[in-house]
Design a protein around this motif. Structure first.
Motif, PDB file in Angstrom:
ATOM      1  N   GLU B 169      20.855 -20.977  34.185  1.00  0.00           N
ATOM      2  CA  GLU B 169      19.907 -20.963  33.072  1.00  0.00           C
ATOM      3  C   GLU B 169      19.901 -19.583  32.394  1.00  0.00           C
ATOM      4  O   GLU B 169      19.920 -19.484  31.159  1.00  0.00           O
ATOM      5  CB  GLU B 169      18.520 -21.294  33.619  1.00  0.00           C
ATOM      6  CG  GLU B 169      17.387 -21.204  32.647  1.00  0.00           C
ATOM      7  CD  GLU B 169      16.035 -21.364  33.358  1.00  0.00           C
ATOM      8  OE1 GLU B 169      15.273 -22.236  32.963  1.00  0.00           O
ATOM      9  OE2 GLU B 169      15.746 -20.601  34.318  1.00  0.00           O
ATOM     10  N   ALA B 170      19.891 -18.533  33.201  1.00  0.00           N
ATOM     11  CA  ALA B 170      19.936 -17.183  32.617  1.00  0.00           C
ATOM     12  C   ALA B 170      21.241 -16.969  31.851  1.00  0.00           C
ATOM     13  O   ALA B 170      21.262 -16.305  30.803  1.00  0.00           O
ATOM     14  CB  ALA B 170      19.774 -16.127  33.716  1.00  0.00           C
ATOM     15  N   LEU B 171      22.335 -17.551  32.360  1.00  0.00           N
ATOM     16  CA  LEU B 171      23.611 -17.445  31.642  1.00  0.00           C
ATOM     17  C   LEU B 171      23.544 -18.152  30.293  1.00  0.00           C
ATOM     18  O   LEU B 171      24.118 -17.686  29.301  1.00  0.00           O
ATOM     19  CB  LEU B 171      24.747 -18.029  32.476  1.00  0.00           C
ATOM     20  CG  LEU B 171      25.101 -17.253  33.749  1.00  0.00           C
ATOM     21  CD1 LEU B 171      26.156 -18.014  34.549  1.00  0.00           C
ATOM     22  CD2 LEU B 171      25.596 -15.845  33.405  1.00  0.00           C
ATOM     23  N   ALA B 172      22.848 -19.280  30.256  1.00  0.00           N
ATOM     24  CA  ALA B 172      22.706 -19.993  28.983  1.00  0.00           C
ATOM     25  C   ALA B 172      22.000 -19.096  27.957  1.00  0.00           C
ATOM     26  O   ALA B 172      22.428 -19.005  26.795  1.00  0.00           O
ATOM     27  CB  ALA B 172      21.922 -21.296  29.197  1.00  0.00           C
ATOM     28  N   TYR B 173      20.944 -18.431  28.396  1.00  0.00           N
ATOM     29  CA  TYR B 173      20.234 -17.542  27.458  1.00  0.00           C
ATOM     30  C   TYR B 173      21.069 -16.314  27.107  1.00  0.00           C
ATOM     31  O   TYR B 173      21.033 -15.836  25.967  1.00  0.00           O
ATOM     32  CB  TYR B 173      18.868 -17.141  28.018  1.00  0.00           C
ATOM     33  CG  TYR B 173      17.858 -18.236  27.792  1.00  0.00           C
ATOM     34  CD1 TYR B 173      17.331 -18.459  26.529  1.00  0.00           C
ATOM     35  CD2 TYR B 173      17.494 -19.096  28.818  1.00  0.00           C
ATOM     36  CE1 TYR B 173      16.440 -19.499  26.296  1.00  0.00           C
ATOM     37  CE2 TYR B 173      16.604 -20.141  28.602  1.00  0.00           C
ATOM     38  CZ  TYR B 173      16.077 -20.330  27.327  1.00  0.00           C
ATOM     39  OH  TYR B 173      15.210 -21.362  27.097  1.00  0.00           O
ATOM     40  N   ALA B 174      21.819 -15.812  28.074  1.00  0.00           N
ATOM     41  CA  ALA B 174      22.695 -14.674  27.767  1.00  0.00           C
ATOM     42  C   ALA B 174      23.710 -15.074  26.707  1.00  0.00           C
ATOM     43  O   ALA B 174      23.985 -14.313  25.764  1.00  0.00           O
ATOM     44  CB  ALA B 174      23.382 -14.184  29.040  1.00  0.00           C
ATOM     45  N   ASN B 539       6.575 -10.174  35.051  1.00  0.00           N
ATOM     46  CA  ASN B 539       6.994 -10.411  33.667  1.00  0.00           C
ATOM     47  C   ASN B 539       8.368 -11.051  33.557  1.00  0.00           C
ATOM     48  O   ASN B 539       8.900 -11.177  32.468  1.00  0.00           O
ATOM     49  CB  ASN B 539       6.969  -9.093  32.876  1.00  0.00           C
ATOM     50  CG  ASN B 539       8.078  -8.157  33.313  1.00  0.00           C
ATOM     51  OD1 ASN B 539       8.578  -8.289  34.427  1.00  0.00           O
ATOM     52  ND2 ASN B 539       8.452  -7.219  32.466  1.00  0.00           N
ATOM     53  N   ALA B 540       8.953 -11.438  34.707  1.00  0.00           N
ATOM     54  CA  ALA B 540      10.330 -11.953  34.684  1.00  0.00           C
ATOM     55  C   ALA B 540      10.318 -13.440  34.388  1.00  0.00           C
ATOM     56  O   ALA B 540      10.354 -14.265  35.297  1.00  0.00           O
ATOM     57  CB  ALA B 540      11.013 -11.678  36.018  1.00  0.00           C
ATOM     58  N   CYS B 541      10.258 -13.797  33.132  1.00  0.00           N
ATOM     59  CA  CYS B 541      10.256 -15.214  32.770  1.00  0.00           C
ATOM     60  C   CYS B 541      11.630 -15.801  33.027  1.00  0.00           C
ATOM     61  O   CYS B 541      12.621 -15.365  32.465  1.00  0.00           O
ATOM     62  CB  CYS B 541       9.869 -15.398  31.301  1.00  0.00           C
ATOM     63  SG  CYS B 541       9.916 -17.137  30.794  1.00  0.00           S
ATOM     64  N   LEU B 542      11.661 -16.801  33.881  1.00  0.00           N
ATOM     65  CA  LEU B 542      12.896 -17.552  34.116  1.00  0.00           C
ATOM     66  C   LEU B 542      12.778 -18.845  33.348  1.00  0.00           C
ATOM     67  O   LEU B 542      11.949 -19.660  33.660  1.00  0.00           O
ATOM     68  CB  LEU B 542      13.075 -17.823  35.607  1.00  0.00           C
ATOM     69  CG  LEU B 542      13.045 -16.575  36.495  1.00  0.00           C
ATOM     70  CD1 LEU B 542      13.265 -16.953  37.937  1.00  0.00           C
ATOM     71  CD2 LEU B 542      14.040 -15.531  36.049  1.00  0.00           C
ATOM     72  N   ALA B 543      13.632 -18.935  32.385  1.00  0.00           N
ATOM     73  CA  ALA B 543      14.289 -17.847  31.665  1.00  0.00           C
ATOM     74  C   ALA B 543      14.006 -18.091  30.196  1.00  0.00           C
ATOM     75  O   ALA B 543      13.801 -19.211  29.743  1.00  0.00           O
ATOM     76  CB  ALA B 543      15.780 -17.838  31.927  1.00  0.00           C
TER      77      ALA B 543
END
Lengths: 562, 562
Positions: B169-174, B539-543
């Motif tokens: 998921e983080a890769l998708a946002y990256a 504050n670390a919203c995933l994601a």
């Protein structure tokens, strides 16, 4: 107001529809990075009609000696210390001073309806504020002139449409970032043989009050993107102008409050926190726990203090740095000299993109330094041209900067003054505070300390240095002292290829071989990124997703699907 | 390796192509927030074949008593203090301890090629790492079991595919954030009658070394998104596991280094910084100026320290909070009791989403509290079920938490112990450190201090309170102490409508009326946002875009068009 729309909801809907083409075009522009603007940055009456220039000047003059009433809460007195750099006389405008605590409290109270509003409406409201400010831009030009000291044409364009463009650019990114969040979803998944169906709602929630601290020399340019980025994402804004350059931001706040009121929102979503040099209020606002976003433009001293101390809040800064030009080789010596001379003369080098240090390869040093001085003289000796390009000196302090540089270079071996600074006679304002550039030749490599700190004013160092070493020193200065704009001239593509990675690593935006009609330190909204965040010049990139994406947060709820 | 591709460039290109469908589907999933995963979170041999379970267990067992060599630089010794919560015996795995300074130095040295690589390749590399980790997931499940204490099934799913999903998921946002930046543009504009044409290049530049500090109870779940977000955007990563839960992250780092090496990158882009409880190394890494991104998961104490002290770096935190359930009214009392009992029992309430405080309306209190205790008993009294749901107690300290809660409630007026904690007999591991929940009834409103701080372990408070007051107290706790998951049960839509704004304002993600087969505290990657950033839970919203957009910066250069 749209005549056909009568209810508040209809007027709000019409506002979104009216500004949708502009927003769409802005989004297209930031994605393609092409040249675009919804405004004209020329003050020509062919564009604006014959009446606006005079009306704008009259509106400015009508302010002088009066109280600028914004209808804000918590008024505890009046302040006003502005002195025009063009007349060196006080403007005698008094601004109601509100208790900062009352402004933040009023902002929080105003926040509910704003947070609940469709973000497309919030964006349209900002576009409407921008349109109204564009409509008032002749008045704004005079206001900027007489507090910041910019020339009329620069105040009109650079502090008007060019600045509004940076604001609209931030709105484009705010739209992109908020539209990226689905408002709702239906979720189906099998758990242990049971199909679970959930309805999920994702709500965009602003962080809190945004504080926008403005600089004295170019107040609107950084304020618009900060204000619009915070407002669009649902955060109210307290604007803290520099105490000697309040008027432009008072006009902005007045305009914002009128638009907010007209469309049924609490005007306290945008307020002005004025103060004096003797009794500053910024730190109290920074420390207020209700303030959750700080946008700061100004001195490296205070900006650095914020960068070292602010925690748990979003902080965007633009401070300063040492901008350099490295000249390895030239195709057209006069064109390069002219480009450097003009950019060093523009607004008397009181811009964040003004070059301060010009490294010139030894074989070019004598002819190029002579040509640069000649080109500066050509501007300085033509009062009409000087007034249009150099404008005035914003603060007395910059005259001190020039004088200090003069004494620092006196009698240093290997250092020569090539051009003495001197006032030029402004054709319209005989009392204008003017100063043409001091130009210093540094031919001894041991004097890096002379130019390794920003000297905010018309001070230019021409440094004789091998170009390879110059790139190393220039990028080292960028990395350690900050840089917003760096410049390189070379006819050798291999040299350029070797040099660019050093600039990249220093986080220095680089203009290569720029000459001609465009000011080399012109930064175009929608196309040029401004401030990389990789060196001490700050982190407020105008504009990218990072400038907006953290200004709001996402809160979700979920429940079984009906 | 693709057999048809022979050169490094070909293999890299094939890697991008191979993972493109997964990335595309992940981007679609985060935009629609639907249910999706490229993995299966069931350990069934029907999916994975008959050999993998045994091979994974054997791989884990082969590690015991050995040195886990990662081939890292700067090795100065060996450490290893892990004790299995299932056997309460040391794992006797020794990890080479590298000088943290050497790891950061090696990361910086490795960064050049990685920064230069196409970001699509960096993302594909992360997807390859994820695929390899999925392939090793049976081994990972045993590793997680024996350091974190999760049950086998939870370790397999929650610390395996569910965690990898958060990374993807983080890769998708990256990908979304980096693809949003045009790599280049041609700019045309008329200046003073001259058409200026510029070629502009926009380079994505990583910030610096990323430090990923992992927690002991659920190490992979937050580590994957942090690691992948930093790696994808060009930043090397130093992983600092909790000293009592190293093995899972050692496997992750080993896998990452192998993939990096195989595709021609420096393995020191991902390293493991091990330490001991007596000699922690995290703060030194946080303070290292080359470390520019810190992702922290762990205690509110140290997380809060970082939040109050880290400046000039990007800091993402997930700490903890007080998760609450408010029960106003129920359609099916047993279903609600079961949902609460299961979520409170899952991993013995050692999850960031575990509820701790259950507010029950007075008229429901007696039957519902009895039903909750009954449902917990039903789990606790069935060793097979208990072992699958409750797993073990990760650290001795959580037993102390339970004991302290027991003595805190003893003899307090208006407070009753409804259920005493006790170990259950684990069917496979007779020495397992187990503890079923303490359940306390609080019927006197003056005892909020009892449950107003996170008690990290199997401690559940059932509080008799009017539902309206309960919402106020629950959201006040969320706002002041933090909350990652909040829960609400009501059959009254008006009550729900009145309550939800309070949760929104507290930044509390809310699950409403969830019962049934899905664990109510299950958070689905791609669909559920995790951590709002609006309260002290972090504050670390995933994601979201904010989780990735500031991990890289943009540096531009421009020159006259050819």
């Amino acid at each position: 107001m749209d005549g056909s729309a009568t209810t508040l909801d209809e007027r709000r809907g019409a506002l979104i529809a009216r500004h949708a083409p502009t927003l769409g075009a802005a989004i297209d522009a930031v994605q393609t990075r092409k040249s675009w603007s919804p405004y004209s940055d020329s003050p020509s009456t062919k564009i604006h009609g014959p009446d606006k220039p005079g009306a704008g000047k009259a509106a400015f003059e009508a302010r002088l000696g009066t109280t600028f009433d914004l209808g804000q809460p918590g008024v505890v007195g009046e302040v006003g210390e502005e002195v025009s750099p063009f007349t060196q006389k006080p403007l005698n405008i008094r601004y109601p001073k509100s208790d900062p605590d009352a402004l933040v409290g009023a902002a929080v109270a105003a926040m509910g309806d704003w947070r609940e509003a469709d973000f497309e409406l919030r964006i349209a409201m900002c576009l409407e504020i921008a349109a109204r400010l564009y409509d008032r831009n002749f008045e704004m030009a005079h206001a900027v002139m007489h507090v910041a000291g910019q020339s009329y044409t620069q105040a009109f364009s650079g502090s008007g449409p060019n600045a509004l463009d940076r604001g609209v650019e931030a709105l484009a990114y705010a739209a992109k970032a908020m539209r990226d969040v689905a408002p709702s979803a239906t979720y189906h998944r099998n758990f242990a043989g049971e199909t679970v169906a959930l309805e999920k709602t994702y709500v965009l929630v602003p962080r809190g009050v945004g504080l926008v601290v403005c600089c004295a020399s170019f107040p609107t340019w950084n304020a618009y993107p900060a204000m619009f980025a915070s407002l669009a994402t649902g955060n109210p804004v307290v604007v803290k102008p520099h105490p000697i350059a309040i008027l432009p931001m008072a006009i902005v706040v007045e305009t914002s409050r009128a638009v907010l009121t007209e469309f049924g929102f609490d005007p306290n979503l945008v307020t002005l926190a004025v103060d004096t040099l003797a009794e500053p209020v910024a730190q109290g606002l920074v420390d207020d726990p209700r303030v959750q976003i700080v946008d700061f433009t100004g001195s490296p001293r205070y900006g650095g203090h914020l960068e070292r101390t602010v925690t748990g809040k979003l902080l965007f800064t633009e401070t300063a740095g040492v901008n350099t030009v490295v000249i390895e080789s030239v195709a057209d010596l006069d064109a390069v000299a002219r480009a450097v001379a003009r950019s060093s003369s523009l607004f008397s080098a009181q811009m964040c993109t003004s070059p301060q240090v010009i490294y010139i390869a030894p074989d070019l040093f004598d002819p190029l330094s002579a040509a640069i001085v000649e080109q500066i003289d050509a501007i300085a000796n033509d009062p009409a041209m000087a007034s249009g390009i150099m404008g005035t000196i914003q603060g007395e302090v910059s005259l001190t900067v020039v004088a200090e540089a003069q004494s620092a270079v006196a009698d240093l071996p290997g250092v020569r003054t090539l051009r003495d600074p001197a006032p030029y006679a402004h054709p319209q304002f005989p009392d204008a505070r003017t100063m043409t550039p001091l130009v210093v030749a540094v031919e001894d490599g041991s004097h890096v300390d002379l130019y390794a700190e920003e000297r905010f004013g018309p001070v230019l160092f021409l440094v004789r240095k091998d170009a390879g070493e110059a790139v190393m020193e220039a990028t080292d200065l960028a990395r350690t002292k900050g840089s917003i704009s760096s410049y390189l001239y070379s006819t050798d593509e291999d040299f350029i290829d070797r040099a660019t990675p050093a600039y990249e690593a220093a986080g220095a935006n680089l203009s290569i071989n720029l000459t001609g009609a465009m000011w080399i330190n012109f930064a175009a909204a929608y196309s040029d990124y401004h401030v990389t965040g990789l060196n001490p010049a700050g982190n407020a990139c105008l504009a990218d997703l990072a400038f907006v994406a953290s200004r709001f947060r996402i809160v979700q709820r979920r429940r079984p699907a009906a």
